[in-house]
Structure formats: C-alpha cells, structure tokens
Design a protein around this motif. Structure first.
Motif, mmCIF file in Angstrom:
data_model
loop_
_atom_site.group_PDB
_atom_site.id
_atom_site.type_symbol
_atom_site.label_atom_id
_atom_site.label_comp_id
_atom_site.label_asym_id
_atom_site.label_seq_id
_atom_site.Cartn_x
_atom_site.Cartn_y
_atom_site.Cartn_z
ATOM 1 N N GLY A 4 0.831 -1.214 0.000
ATOM 2 C CA GLY A 4 0.000 0.000 0.000
ATOM 3 C C GLY A 4 0.855 1.249 0.000
ATOM 4 N N SER A 5 1.899 1.270 0.804
ATOM 5 C CA SER A 5 2.775 2.439 0.846
ATOM 6 C C SER A 5 3.577 2.555 -0.456
ATOM 7 N N PHE A 6 3.910 1.393 -1.053
ATOM 8 C CA PHE A 6 4.619 1.433 -2.329
ATOM 9 C C PHE A 6 3.736 2.066 -3.413
ATOM 10 N N LEU A 7 2.455 1.727 -3.422
ATOM 11 C CA LEU A 7 1.528 2.304 -4.408
ATOM 12 C C LEU A 7 1.341 3.798 -4.175
ATOM 13 N N LYS A 8 1.337 4.209 -2.894
ATOM 14 C CA LYS A 8 1.222 5.638 -2.601
ATOM 15 C C LYS A 8 2.432 6.410 -3.111
ATOM 16 N N VAL A 9 3.603 5.862 -2.893
ATOM 17 C CA VAL A 9 4.835 6.495 -3.378
ATOM 18 C C VAL A 9 4.825 6.533 -4.909
ATOM 19 N N ALA A 11 2.155 6.586 -6.846
ATOM 20 C CA ALA A 11 1.153 7.555 -7.288
ATOM 21 C C ALA A 11 1.656 8.991 -7.097
ATOM 22 N N LYS A 12 2.346 9.262 -6.001
ATOM 23 C CA LYS A 12 2.846 10.615 -5.755
ATOM 24 C C LYS A 12 3.959 10.995 -6.737
ATOM 25 N N ASN A 13 4.717 10.018 -7.171
ATOM 26 C CA ASN A 13 5.853 10.277 -8.058
ATOM 27 C C ASN A 13 5.586 9.794 -9.487
ATOM 28 N N PHE A 14 4.341 9.726 -9.847
ATOM 29 C CA PHE A 14 3.972 9.248 -11.178
ATOM 30 C C PHE A 14 4.606 10.105 -12.275
ATOM 31 N N ASP A 15 4.600 11.420 -12.091
ATOM 32 C CA ASP A 15 5.164 12.320 -13.103
ATOM 33 C C ASP A 15 6.666 12.116 -13.250
ATOM 34 N N VAL A 16 7.339 11.823 -12.137
ATOM 35 C CA VAL A 16 8.788 11.630 -12.173
ATOM 36 C C VAL A 16 9.134 10.326 -12.894
ATOM 37 N N LEU A 17 8.302 9.308 -12.713
ATOM 38 C CA LEU A 17 8.571 8.012 -13.333
ATOM 39 C C LEU A 17 8.103 7.962 -14.786
ATOM 40 N N ALA A 18 6.939 8.517 -15.077
ATOM 41 C CA ALA A 18 6.380 8.446 -16.431
ATOM 42 C C ALA A 18 6.973 9.502 -17.351
ATOM 43 N N GLY A 19 7.430 10.611 -16.783
ATOM 44 C CA GLY A 19 7.966 11.700 -17.598
ATOM 45 C C GLY A 19 9.069 11.276 -18.553
ATOM 46 N N PRO A 20 10.134 10.643 -18.050
ATOM 47 C CA PRO A 20 11.207 10.232 -18.965
ATOM 48 C C PRO A 20 10.767 9.187 -19.992
ATOM 49 N N LEU A 21 9.843 8.313 -19.605
ATOM 50 C CA LEU A 21 9.363 7.318 -20.575
ATOM 51 C C LEU A 21 8.594 7.985 -21.711
ATOM 52 N N VAL A 22 7.711 8.919 -21.344
ATOM 53 C CA VAL A 22 6.879 9.585 -22.347
ATOM 54 C C VAL A 22 7.685 10.627 -23.115
ATOM 55 N N SER A 23 8.538 11.363 -22.425
ATOM 56 C CA SER A 23 9.248 12.480 -23.057
ATOM 57 C C SER A 23 10.508 12.058 -23.799
#
Length: 194
Positions: A4-9, A11-23
């Motif tokens: 649960g805490s892993f999913l929260k982290v 979700a909070k850092n979704f932009d940091v993780l998805a940004g390089p993949l998408v950009s």
C-alpha cells in the motif's frame, strides 16, 4: 502495508517516473523507426516533437524558480508531452500544420516593434482633403453648387445646413450614378474639364 505504501509512493511520483518514458524513451525509439522508413509524415511528427521538446526544456530552465512554486506544472507538462507523443493524438504534427508551417511557408513576418504613428490633422486639413475628394468624384461645378447652397442659408441653422449639405452630396452621387446607368451620351464627354 508494504504494498500500500509502495503504491502511494508510486502515485505521488507518477510524473517523475512516467515523464522520462513519455518524453524521452518512446520518442527516441519512434524517431529511430521514422529514420528507417521512407514516409515523410513520421519524420515531420518527430522532428517537430524534438523542436517542441527543446522549447519546453529551455522554458523550464529559464523559469525554474517560478515553476517550482506551481505544483501542477509537472503534471501539465506530462499531459502536454503525452498529447505531443502518442500516435492517437499526433499533437506535434498538429502544432506543425497549424502554427509552424504557416509561418515558414507564407513568410508571415510580424514586426513587434512597429507602433503606428498618430497624425493629428487640424480641422482645416480635414476639410480641405474632404473638399478635394468631393471635387474629384463630382467635379468642380457640383462643388460650387454645394458651396453656394451652404452660404445662402443663415449661420444660425448650422445643424440643418450641415445635414442639407450631406443630403445634397448624397443626391449628387445618386444623380451621377443614375446618369451613368442611362448609358453613353454622345454629346457628353466625361473626360472634358471646364
């Protein structure tokens, strides 16, 4: 609790993780594929994407202190990059077709330093230019008639005199148009000036 805490982290850092993949990751892969094909459409899409990506990066570097205060900026940037990158949207091609191409193909140059000059004409200059225009359109005889009618009225009736002058000018134009619609008169030479 650990997952649960892993999913929260996540979700909070979704932009940091998805940004390089998408950009970066997917556009690099798609750009290499576009180089290998003979189609110009995908070349246009990815060249435009990289130009826009560089503009976004320069914007971020320039305004970094301000953008740090905007909590929605990373998500807005991620959504904009998704719109530019994903093939179902083809946002980069849209930007090229609607913004970049008209500027370069039509050579529309916008001079942002041009400020039109306001020329203040005195009242006599306005009257003189209007009189010259009236003489060019209707001839000197019509102008003399107009002047003689305006001077024969009393000065106390300025408003009614002004209206009658305008009405007279309109009547002269209508009469001229009516004479022109009758056809050519062999006894009347339009080019003859007295």
């Amino acid at each position: 609790m650990g997952s649960g805490s892993f999913l929260k982290v996540l979700a909070k850092n979704f932009d940091v993780l998805a940004g390089p993949l998408v950009s970066l990751a997917y556009p690099l892969y798609a750009s290499v594929r576009a180089i290998e094909t003979k189609s110009q459409v995908d070349d246009q899409q990815w060249l435009t994407y990289w130009v826009l990506y560089s503009f976004i990066t320069l914007f971020e570097l320039t305004f970094a202190p301000i953008l740090e205060w905007l909590p929605f900026w990373p998500y807005g940037k991620l959504f904009f990059n998704c719109w530019l990158v994903f093939p179902c949207f083809n946002g980069a091609a849209y930007v090229y077709e609607h913004f970049a191409r008209p500027m370069f193909v039509n050579r529309q140059i916008v001079n942002i330093w041009y400020v039109p000059r306001k020329e203040k004409l005195s009242k006599s200059d306005d009257v003189l230019s209007a009189a010259e225009k009236y003489i060019e359109l209707n001839g000197p005889e019509a102008f003399e008639k107009l002047i003689s009618k305006s001077t024969s009225t009393k000065p106390s009736k300025f408003r009614s005199t002004r209206r009658s002058i305008l009405q007279e000018a309109e009547a002269e134009k209508m009469g001229k148009a009516e004479r022109d619609s009758w056809g050519e008169n062999p006894f009347y030479d339009k080019n003859y000036r007295h």
